[in-house]
Design an enzyme around this catalytic site. Structure first.
Site, PDB file in Angstrom:
ATOM      1  N   CYS A 154      36.515  38.814  45.869  1.00 31.97           N
ATOM      2  CA  CYS A 154      35.748  38.377  44.703  1.00 31.97           C
ATOM      3  C   CYS A 154      36.330  37.039  44.269  1.00 31.97           C
ATOM      4  O   CYS A 154      37.478  36.979  43.816  1.00 31.97           O
ATOM      5  CB  CYS A 154      35.834  39.403  43.571  1.00 31.97           C
ATOM      6  SG  CYS A 154      35.098  38.847  42.020  1.00 31.97           S
ATOM      7  N   CYS A 190      29.414  33.310  41.018  1.00 35.21           N
ATOM      8  CA  CYS A 190      30.082  34.051  42.087  1.00 35.21           C
ATOM      9  C   CYS A 190      30.862  33.052  42.923  1.00 35.21           C
ATOM     10  O   CYS A 190      30.261  32.177  43.564  1.00 35.21           O
ATOM     11  CB  CYS A 190      29.063  34.804  42.944  1.00 35.21           C
ATOM     12  SG  CYS A 190      29.778  35.633  44.366  1.00 35.21           S
TER      13      CYS A 190
END
Length: 267
Positions: free
Chosen positions: A206, A73
């Site tokens: 993101c 991530c």
């Protein structure tokens, strides 16, 4: 009682937990409960800081809001770097293991620059049947799999509906893929909206999707970086890279990582 720190990277928010002792073992239902915005702390995911198993300084484990563990991530990794610096006296340059490989980070105040793992599996101009339409999409794995779709205006996209159709498409089964919609804002600038698997909704940012979208844009526009990418939450992040034909090297992501609050919660 579980002690935690709440952070966000460009609006993508996380619960960070120091697990260097190794006594924190959360199951899927506990993770989902902690990430619940009505009954828990509320977050897009959970990050555990652990002792490394190889040459890195730390190990980062990332769990999506649905309780499933993911490879990497980008926004979370920036938060992880500042968290490690604060609670484990990490230096301004650190490295940490992820399932996508070893990531290095450099802290510059509130900003963090990540040295990403090399992307792979670039696929341009893929025909994807969705509902009654054949969409032309692009694909790359920037740590996790991402589909990227250029559109005229991202504000006109139903990200939840169209993103879910792509995320669960049989072409990307069984693990699925994130769906990114990008709008050109200049020769080296794009805006992005992302539907994230595991969160199963649009998020404000993101990190790996920002990287994937910048690389895809560079490939289809046949141009070089660095690129500015405007996330849904309004933050502008920077993606750097070296491009040779269709190969990308030395990929970096620079953006904010902010502390929100600390606390304890009963699990």
């Amino acid at each position: 009682m579980l002690r935690f720190t709440k952070m966000n990277g460009a609006g993508n928010d996380f619960i960070l937990i120091d697990n260097r002792v190794g006594d924190v073992r959360l199951d899927r239902s506990q993770i989902a409960h902690l990430c619940d915005r009505h009954r828990g702390i509320g977050a897009d995911g959970i990050l555990l800081l652990e002792k490394p198993t190889n040459r890195a300084d730390f190990r980062m484990r990332y769990f999506n809001a649905d309780g499933g563990e993911a490879e990497m991530c980008g926004n979370g990794a920036r938060c992880f770097a500042r968290f490690a610096n604060k609670i484990a006296a990490a230096k301004e340059k650190i490295s940490f293991e992820t399932q996508a490989g070893v990531i290095s980070a450099e802290l510059k105040g509130d900003l963090v620059t990540l040295q990403m793992t090399e992307p792979n599996d670039l696929q341009l101009n893929v025909k994807l049947p969705v509902a009654a339409e054949n969409k032309t999409v692009h694909f790359i794995n920037s740590g996790v799999p991402h589909v990227v779709i250029p559109v005229p205006k991202i504000d006109d996209v139903d990200v939840r509906c169209e993103g879910a159709a792509i995320r669960y498409h049989k072409m990307f089964s069984p693990n699925g893929a994130n769906a990114n919609f990008i709008e050109k804002r200049g020769s080296n600038k794009i805006a992005i909206r992302t539907y994230e698997r595991g969160v199963e909704d649009e998020t404000l940012a993101c990190g790996t999707g920002i990287v994937a979208s910048a690389l895809i844009f560079a490939a289809i526009e046949n141009t070089n970086g660095p690129f500015s990418v405007i996330a849904r939450g309004g933050d502008e992040l920077q993606v750097g890279f070296e491009k040779k034909e269709e190969q990308f090297r030395n990929v970096t992501l620079t953006g904010p990582a902010e502390f929100v609050f600390e606390g304890t919660i009963e699990i």
